[in-house]
Design an enzyme around this catalytic site. Structure first.
Site, PDB file in Angstrom:
ATOM      1  N   HIS A 185       0.805  -1.230   0.000  1.00  0.00           N
ATOM      2  CA  HIS A 185       0.000   0.000   0.000  1.00  0.00           C
ATOM      3  C   HIS A 185       0.838   1.281   0.000  1.00  0.00           C
ATOM      4  O   HIS A 185       0.308   2.346  -0.328  1.00  0.00           O
ATOM      5  CB  HIS A 185      -0.929   0.043   1.212  1.00  0.00           C
ATOM      6  CG  HIS A 185      -1.979  -1.016   1.231  1.00  0.00           C
ATOM      7  ND1 HIS A 185      -2.849  -1.223   0.181  1.00  0.00           N
ATOM      8  CD2 HIS A 185      -2.296  -1.943   2.174  1.00  0.00           C
ATOM      9  CE1 HIS A 185      -3.664  -2.227   0.484  1.00  0.00           C
ATOM     10  NE2 HIS A 185      -3.343  -2.686   1.676  1.00  0.00           N
ATOM     11  N   ASP A 192      -3.501 -10.871  -1.736  1.00  0.00           N
ATOM     12  CA  ASP A 192      -3.930 -10.260  -0.472  1.00  0.00           C
ATOM     13  C   ASP A 192      -5.417  -9.917  -0.590  1.00  0.00           C
ATOM     14  O   ASP A 192      -5.912  -9.643  -1.685  1.00  0.00           O
ATOM     15  CB  ASP A 192      -3.101  -8.977  -0.294  1.00  0.00           C
ATOM     16  CG  ASP A 192      -3.131  -8.379   1.092  1.00  0.00           C
ATOM     17  OD1 ASP A 192      -4.187  -7.839   1.464  1.00  0.00           O
ATOM     18  OD2 ASP A 192      -2.101  -8.398   1.782  1.00  0.00           O
ATOM     19  N   HIS A 217      -6.716  -7.243   0.279  1.00  0.00           N
ATOM     20  CA  HIS A 217      -6.780  -5.824  -0.075  1.00  0.00           C
ATOM     21  C   HIS A 217      -6.128  -5.580  -1.436  1.00  0.00           C
ATOM     22  O   HIS A 217      -5.135  -6.232  -1.780  1.00  0.00           O
ATOM     23  CB  HIS A 217      -6.067  -4.976   0.984  1.00  0.00           C
ATOM     24  CG  HIS A 217      -6.657  -5.111   2.352  1.00  0.00           C
ATOM     25  ND1 HIS A 217      -6.154  -5.984   3.292  1.00  0.00           N
ATOM     26  CD2 HIS A 217      -7.726  -4.494   2.924  1.00  0.00           C
ATOM     27  CE1 HIS A 217      -6.885  -5.891   4.394  1.00  0.00           C
ATOM     28  NE2 HIS A 217      -7.841  -5.003   4.200  1.00  0.00           N
ATOM     29  N   ASP A 255      -4.248 -12.393   4.590  1.00  0.00           N
ATOM     30  CA  ASP A 255      -5.525 -11.915   5.134  1.00  0.00           C
ATOM     31  C   ASP A 255      -6.696 -12.343   4.248  1.00  0.00           C
ATOM     32  O   ASP A 255      -7.860 -12.075   4.567  1.00  0.00           O
ATOM     33  CB  ASP A 255      -5.523 -10.397   5.335  1.00  0.00           C
ATOM     34  CG  ASP A 255      -4.955  -9.634   4.160  1.00  0.00           C
ATOM     35  OD1 ASP A 255      -4.700 -10.242   3.104  1.00  0.00           O
ATOM     36  OD2 ASP A 255      -4.755  -8.405   4.290  1.00  0.00           O
TER      37      ASP A 255
END
Length: 432
Positions: free
Chosen positions: A137, A172, A174, A261
């Site tokens: 990120h 992931d 995200h 995750d």
């Protein structure tokens, strides 16, 4: 038959001892737990194990703005109250707190990914693993989503010195927004992210309609899922899309971000993947026999993160691990079953991804890929040298003190150097 893959594995116990603070979901201690599973299954005997160098500020500034790198270097928990404007400017605060040894933490995890890329470039290994990396990120000038330095972008920039095209894959939960943004306008990197999208889920980007721009148009691929995606749906779409991407794009190297995750029961996630489903993606990517850089990423139910990355280390080594976890320093975290499988009670979410929805996503992605007639050709220039900026003048050093541990450890670790003294500095915070 192809000779056995040579695997390089990067680990420094110091990354597992930093502490983001009480109630923060990011627990770097999961890296110690992963490493001890790797050791207890004796996987280290099948790899070359390295302590990464600490990336120099000038290396981090190959992507990040020098002022941001300098601020990360300078800020400490004791001085942060003096820099409220800068904290806001660089997005440091609740999600991305300033903690003790923050900059060294960044140097180590980024150094691991940079070292991994260099070993692949120099053909010293076929697969390089840095579970501490994958912080996807972070942006050029700011922290985001628990990420400060984007090691993935730095590793890809390193690979681009030797490869005309690099493929980035992200599993992931995200969206891999920082990596996509860094390479949004180039065809030399194709980014493919499989993630949860919608319902204001962080970071809010990654629509199937986001496909890149300018020279990079059609070179960003987003596969947005709804809650509850399961192994069968995820792996079916993953294999179809990645097979078509590799056939169309013909990358010279692959970077695979394995954020855990996306597993069922994650503290921040909303998918239903088992470790078998997650690791099947790793197994599939490995089969292309391209230089492969594998990193960690998110993952907030730390015993499941450790299980997952240990299994995936085994997958990369063509080694199936017995389900019963061997005795190790962190065995208590895997109670009551002491098993590699995620407890089934975690898999409870309804799969909101209908067959028609997934089919429409696949058709849209394939349509975008059809706009790439062939892999872009790149006139490769003379390869620039690997960055190496020594932090001492050897002639002026006392010969007995000349090299610090990190400088010595370009080097394979000795068997007596494995870490067995890592203490979880927040073991009482798990249920906070």
């Amino acid at each position: 038959m192809r000779p056995k893959d040579r695997i390089s594995y990067f680990y420094d116990g110091d990354v597992g001892s930093v502490y983001f603070g009480p109630n923060h979901p990011m627990k770097p201690h999961r890296l110690c737990m992963t490493h001890h599973l790797v050791l207890s299954y004796e996987l280290h005997n099948k790899m070359e194990v390295y302590r990464p160098h600490k990336a120099y500020p000038v290396e981090l500034a190959q992507f990040h703005s020098p002022d941001y790198v300098a601020f990360l270097h300078r800020i400490t928990p004791d001085t942060q109250h003096l820099f409220s404007n800068e904290l806001a400017k660089y997005n440091l605060g609740e999600d991305c707190p300033v903690f003790e040894n923050l900059f060294e933490f960044c140097q180590i995890y980024a150094g691991g990914t940079i070292d991994a890329a260099r070993r692949l470039n120099n053909k010293i290994c076929d697969i390089a693993i840095n579970w501490a990396g994958g912080l996807h990120h972070a942006k050029k000038c700011e922290a985001s989503g628990f990420c400060y330095i984007n090691d993935l972008v730095l590793g890809i920039l390193e690979l681009l010195k030797y490869h005309a095209r690099v493929l980035y894959i992200d599993i992931d939960v995200h969206h891999g927004d920082g990596v996509e943004e860094a390479f949004y306008f180039t065809d030399r990197v194709m980014t493919v992210s499989f993630h949860k999208f919608g319902d204001m889920f962080f970071p809010g980007t990654g629509d199937v309609k986001d496909i890149g721009g300018k020279e990079g148009k059609f070179y960003a691929i987003n596969v947005p899922f709804k809650d509850g995606i399961d192994d069968a749906s995820f792996t079916r779409l993953f294999k179809a899309i990645i097979a078509k991407v590799v056939e169309t794009y013909q990358p010279g190297a692959i970077v695979l971000q394995c954020g855990a995750d996306s597993l069922a029961g994650d503290r921040l996630g909303c998918f239903n993947l088992s470790i078998d489903g997650h690791s099947e993606c790793v197994r599939f990517v490995k089969k292309f026999n391209l230089p492969l850089l594998v990193t960690g990423g998110g993952g907030y139910t730390k015993e499941n993160v450790a299980r997952c990355w240990a299994v995936e280390t085994g997958v990369l080594l063509d080694t199936e691990l017995p389900n019963e976890i061997p005795e190790n320093e962190y065995i208590k975290y895997f109670a009551p079953d002491y098993s590699l499988k995620i407890p089934r009670g975690n898999i409870i979410l309804e799969n909101l991804n209908s067959k028609s929805y997934l089919s429409a996503i696949k058709m849209q992605v394939f349509e975008n890929l059809r706009n790439i007639q062939h892999a872009p050709s790149v006139q490769m220039q003379e390869v620039p040298p690997d960055f190496y900026i020594p932090d001492f003048d050897e002639d002026e050093q006392n010969p007995d003190e000349r090299m610090d541990q990190h400088t010595q450890d370009k080097q394979i670790q000795r068997d007596d150097e494995y870490y067995d003294g890592d203490n979880d500095n927040d073991q009482n915070m798990d249920d906070a």
